[in-house]
Design an enzyme around this catalytic site. Structure first.
Site, PDB file in Angstrom:
ATOM      1  N   ASP A  38     -23.815  -7.518 -38.783  1.00  0.00           N
ATOM      2  CA  ASP A  38     -25.191  -7.511 -39.267  1.00  0.00           C
ATOM      3  C   ASP A  38     -25.646  -8.947 -39.493  1.00  0.00           C
ATOM      4  OD1 ASP A  38     -23.682  -8.106 -41.566  1.00  0.00           O
ATOM      5  OD2 ASP A  38     -23.672  -5.999 -42.137  1.00  0.00           O
ATOM      6  N   ASP A  40     -27.678 -11.633 -41.930  1.00  0.00           N
ATOM      7  CA  ASP A  40     -28.210 -11.882 -43.266  1.00  0.00           C
ATOM      8  C   ASP A  40     -28.978 -13.191 -43.253  1.00  0.00           C
ATOM      9  OD1 ASP A  40     -26.897  -9.628 -44.160  1.00  0.00           O
ATOM     10  OD2 ASP A  40     -25.075 -10.727 -44.656  1.00  0.00           O
ATOM     11  N   ASP A 130     -18.242 -16.203 -51.475  1.00  0.00           N
ATOM     12  CA  ASP A 130     -16.819 -15.985 -51.765  1.00  0.00           C
ATOM     13  C   ASP A 130     -15.879 -16.997 -51.093  1.00  0.00           C
ATOM     14  OD1 ASP A 130     -17.458 -14.802 -49.334  1.00  0.00           O
ATOM     15  OD2 ASP A 130     -16.692 -12.813 -49.830  1.00  0.00           O
TER      16      ASP A 130
END
Ligand code: ATP
Ligand code: MG
Length: 427
Positions: A38, A40, A130
């Site tokens: 996907d 982002d 992260d």
């Protein structure tokens, strides 16, 4: 390739005077030559502003307020740049010590971030992410990669490294430990030494993740196509034992020096199916992982005098009940797991009463796949498998018709359906 919808959004934001970058996993995957799952986008436009700019926008999320832009075949996620959590002794912005501090940001007593809507700069936004390889941004304005944390170097060396102190980052959000495992397994990367030590020290904290989120993450791990590798890393890291304590204890028991419950072999089979483009449903995945363990428990219950169906029902209910506070498996999935196991009982009776009724049961396909995998692993049950495979094929298409179909030349079959023969064009 960047999705045309993502490009449209990026240009629209830029033309409206905003900064907008492609961020996160898609930049990592594009640089690795993998197809992103996907796309982002991060921008300096606030959620409210994004909503005004795009008619197909829906604002979602409480912990992170995000804009989802809905296109016919994909959703593009647009997030406003966010800042790192403010420290405890930082004075509130308006200098009034009685005013609630940063109500857009909330942390639990255990250090878990509950709400995180403090807007920031692109550089601040990166620091909240992260891992270094997940913190790259791509700027369509000049086709450049923006890298504040050495992500490109880690990408080239194949390393998963947290941004900042790994112990702090794993405390803020324990699910990051599972993400570290998933990316390492999926990309074939090594987990950096400090990150791995922090994971070992903090593995016990994984249960602070909410049970529904841990279920979703578990599906991502085991249905990633590298489920077996994820499983091995989770076991070495001590995460598996925390999430599935009953099964983990049983895994340690051996019969005549051999492990009996072959979770890894089941996951290898899942990886193989996914690699060949065959989907694996969550109930089939769970039965492949827990089936032998559950069947052993059910067999014990039968020895205590329970009827076979009751033994399976009670065993599955008991196991799922133990798991519920840790990994919340949805009720409909539990019912489907029970059906797959109950059908194994039924399969052993050939043909038994009303075999055609067995074919009509909703779990038949998954139950047969489960049997196929078990057969491969244990070398037992071929006769039962072959019978049901043949029976289901014959029932779906009677043998006479099927043979005619096979022997008929391909061209006449096409004509029969009224379609012209496809032209072969050179590409
Ligand atoms: P995938 O290929 O699975 O989609 P991804 O890296 O895109 O991998 P997402 O879950 O889609 O992962 O998240 C998008 C990005 O958001 C990540 O690349 C990362 O920068 C950031 N992110 C996601 N989850 C977290 C988290 N728990 N903590 C910090 N940053 C996160
Ligand atoms: Mg993603």
């Amino acid at each position: 390739m960047i999705s045309p919808n993502a490009l449209k959004v990026l240009y629209r934001l830029r033309d409206s005077g905003h900064v907008a970058y492609l961020v996160g996993g898609c930049v990592r995957d594009l640089l690795l030559g993998r197809e992103p799952k996907d796309f982002d986008i991060a921008t300096d436009a606030t959620p409210g502003r994004i909503k005004k700019l795009f008619r197909n926008c829906r604002l979602v999320g409480r912990r992170f307020r995000l804009a989802h832009l809905h296109f016919r075949d994909e959703i593009i996620e647009v997030a406003t740049f966010r800042a790192q959590a403010p420290t405890e002794d930082e004075p509130p912005a308006d200098g009034n010590s009685d005013a609630p501090r940063h109500p857009r940001h909330m942390v639990s007593e255990e250090g878990v971030v509950l709400r995180d809507n403090v807007f920031g700069t692109p550089a601040e936004d990166v620091l909240r992410r992260d891992f270094t390889v997940n913190a790259l941004a791509y700027d369509i304005a000049d086709f450049s990669i923006i890298d504040y944390v050495g992500g490109v170097e880690d990408l080239e060396s194949g390393i998963i490294r947290t941004i900042g102190d790994p112990a702090v980052r794993f405390t803020e959000d324990p699910v990051r430990m599972l993400r570290a495992v998933r990316f390492a397994a999926l990309l074939g990367f090594a987990i950096e030494e400090g990150t791995w030590s922090a994971l070992l020290e903090n593995a016990h904290g994984i249960t602070r993740g909410t049970a529904p989120r841990l279920y979703e993450e578990m599906l991502k791990l085991f249905l990633s196509g590298e489920g077996e590798r994820c499983y091995q890393l989770m076991r070495h890291g001590g995460l598996f034992a925390r999430l599935f304590p009953g099964l983990d204890a049983a895994l340690e028991e051996e019969t005549e020096g051999f492990p009996r419950i072959l979770v890894g072999r089941g996951l290898e089979w899942v990886d193989e199916q996914l690699g060949a483009g065959v989907a694996v449903s969550p109930p089939l995945l769970l039965t492949l992982m827990f089936g032998v363990y559950l069947e052993e428990r059910a067999a014990w219950s039968r020895k205590q005098g329970r009827a076979p169906v009751d033994a399976i029902n009670e065993t599955v209910a008991g196991f799922m009940g133990e798991q519920a506070p840790l990994v919340a498996i949805p009720h409909r999935v539990i019912i489907a797991v029970r059906e797959i196991l109950a059908l194994q009982e039924r399969f052993r009776r050939i043909p038994g009463k009303r075999p055609q009724g067995v074919l009509a049961r909703p779990g038949f396909g998954d139950a047969l796949s489960y049997l196929r995998c078990r057969c491969r692993i244990t070398g037992e049950g071929h006769e039962v498998l072959t019978w049901w495979e043949r029976y289901s094929r014959d029932k779906v298409m009677p043998p006479v018709e099927r043979e005619a179909e096979v022997s008929r030349p391909a061209r006449s079959r096409r004509r029969r359906r009224g379609k012209p023969a496809a032209k072969i064009t050179e590409s």
